[in-house]
Design a protein around this motif. Sequence first.
Motif, short mmCIF file in Angstrom:
data_model
loop_
_atom_site.label_atom_id
_atom_site.label_comp_id
_atom_site.label_asym_id
_atom_site.label_seq_id
_atom_site.Cartn_x
_atom_site.Cartn_y
_atom_site.Cartn_z
N SER A 246 -3.35 6.56 11.77
CA SER A 246 -4.50 7.17 12.44
C SER A 246 -5.84 6.66 11.91
N ILE A 247 -5.81 5.77 10.91
CA ILE A 247 -7.04 5.26 10.29
C ILE A 247 -7.66 4.18 11.18
N PRO A 248 -8.92 4.32 11.56
CA PRO A 248 -9.58 3.26 12.34
C PRO A 248 -9.58 1.95 11.56
N GLY A 249 -9.22 0.88 12.22
CA GLY A 249 -9.15 -0.41 11.55
C GLY A 249 -7.75 -0.88 11.26
N VAL A 250 -6.77 0.02 11.35
CA VAL A 250 -5.37 -0.37 11.22
C VAL A 250 -4.91 -0.86 12.60
N ASP A 251 -4.71 -2.16 12.73
CA ASP A 251 -4.35 -2.75 14.02
C ASP A 251 -2.85 -2.91 14.20
N MET A 252 -2.17 -3.27 13.11
CA MET A 252 -0.74 -3.53 13.18
C MET A 252 -0.07 -2.98 11.92
N LEU B 96 3.37 3.42 17.65
CA LEU B 96 3.12 3.45 19.09
C LEU B 96 2.41 4.73 19.51
N ARG B 97 2.75 5.83 18.85
CA ARG B 97 2.07 7.11 19.17
C ARG B 97 0.58 7.03 18.88
N HIS B 98 0.22 6.23 17.88
CA HIS B 98 -1.19 6.13 17.47
C HIS B 98 -1.90 4.92 18.05
N GLY B 99 -1.23 4.18 18.93
CA GLY B 99 -1.86 3.01 19.53
C GLY B 99 -1.96 1.83 18.59
N VAL B 100 -1.12 1.81 17.55
CA VAL B 100 -1.07 0.70 16.59
C VAL B 100 0.10 -0.20 16.98
N ARG B 101 -0.06 -1.50 16.86
CA ARG B 101 0.98 -2.43 17.27
C ARG B 101 2.01 -2.62 16.14
N PRO B 102 3.27 -2.26 16.36
CA PRO B 102 4.30 -2.56 15.37
C PRO B 102 4.72 -4.02 15.48
N ARG B 103 4.78 -4.69 14.36
CA ARG B 103 5.17 -6.10 14.30
C ARG B 103 6.51 -6.21 13.60
N CYS B 104 7.41 -7.04 14.10
CA CYS B 104 8.75 -7.14 13.52
C CYS B 104 9.12 -8.59 13.23
N GLU B 105 9.74 -8.80 12.09
CA GLU B 105 10.26 -10.11 11.74
C GLU B 105 11.70 -10.23 12.24
N ILE B 106 12.01 -11.36 12.86
CA ILE B 106 13.36 -11.60 13.36
C ILE B 106 13.79 -13.01 12.96
N HIS C 146 0.84 -1.20 0.00
CA HIS C 146 0.00 0.00 0.00
C HIS C 146 0.88 1.26 0.00
N GLU C 147 0.40 2.29 -0.63
CA GLU C 147 1.12 3.56 -0.69
C GLU C 147 0.36 4.71 -0.05
N THR C 148 -0.95 4.70 -0.18
CA THR C 148 -1.74 5.86 0.24
C THR C 148 -2.76 5.50 1.32
N PRO C 149 -3.18 6.49 2.09
CA PRO C 149 -4.25 6.27 3.05
C PRO C 149 -5.54 5.80 2.39
N GLU C 150 -5.80 6.26 1.16
CA GLU C 150 -7.01 5.85 0.45
C GLU C 150 -6.99 4.36 0.15
N GLN C 151 -5.84 3.83 -0.22
CA GLN C 151 -5.72 2.39 -0.46
C GLN C 151 -5.96 1.60 0.82
N VAL C 152 -5.43 2.11 1.92
CA VAL C 152 -5.63 1.44 3.21
C VAL C 152 -7.10 1.44 3.59
N ARG C 153 -7.77 2.57 3.43
CA ARG C 153 -9.19 2.64 3.75
C ARG C 153 -10.00 1.68 2.88
N GLU C 154 -9.63 1.54 1.62
CA GLU C 154 -10.35 0.64 0.73
C GLU C 154 -10.16 -0.82 1.17
N SER C 155 -8.96 -1.18 1.59
CA SER C 155 -8.71 -2.55 2.05
C SER C 155 -9.50 -2.85 3.32
#
Length: 263
Positions: free
Chosen positions: A169-175, A210-220, A99-108
């Motif tokens: 900041s988009i509602p529905g973005v969890d991680m 973290l500032r927006h209350g979204v969980r950052p996920r990391c691959e290790i 994804h590149e744009t907030p509009e694409q995220v909202r559509e998903s």
Amino acid sequence: MIRENLLRKKLESGEPTVATRIWSTNPFITETIGNSENFDYIEFAAEYAPFSQVDLENICRAAELYNMATLIKVDFQNRGYVAQKAMAAGFQAIMFTDHETPEQVRESIRLTTPATPDCKGLYGYPMRRFIGGQSHVPPMTHAQRVKQVVRCFMIEKVAAMENLEEICSIPGVDMVQFGSGDWGMNQGFDRTDRPEECKAAEREMIACALRHGVRPRCEITSPEAAEYYKSLGVKDFCLNDEMAALRRFWFQDGEKLRKLVKD
């Protein structure tokens, strides 16, 4: 039977989560991971691997035997179709790529939220395994379950980094998860050539999430690598990748044995 979204439950309670990524559709692989009792969920790399809809159902069945959640990583172009079919099969989380744009995220998000007056999504009431057959789970109960699906977005394009504050900041973005390979390629370089630049961008993504209350996920690739991310506030990890782990075994241990038998 209404199955609780195990990943959503852990996120809402603030618990850390541990996953591993598979390419294989053989449910025996999922069962073996579950039998270890070390993972909260598996990630199926549908962006990379061939699969059928029956495969998706069998992966979910195997995970449920061991009380594990399931996440599927989908391609960008056909994300709506694959995500909806995966949810119908029983997947409890979707990882969206490129994804590149907030509009694409909202559509998903709209493609994977229920078609109810409050959500205004596009996901209906399919007669599939997710609801145990259309007569088994009432439509609004099904809609509530769809709301619980965890939605994770890869941040792997330059434009996505530029739009990061709005995306988070988009509602529905969890991680969110940083993709250094694609992010570097998007700028014309290999991530191995500029590792510090990639690390700095990933830290920026983690802090913003973290500032927006979204969980950052990391691959290790090793348990020890988690310490660095824990110091940044990360709680969600994906340990290793099935194909990468096998490739290291075949190339490194295979080379050692080849040299040993030649001597």
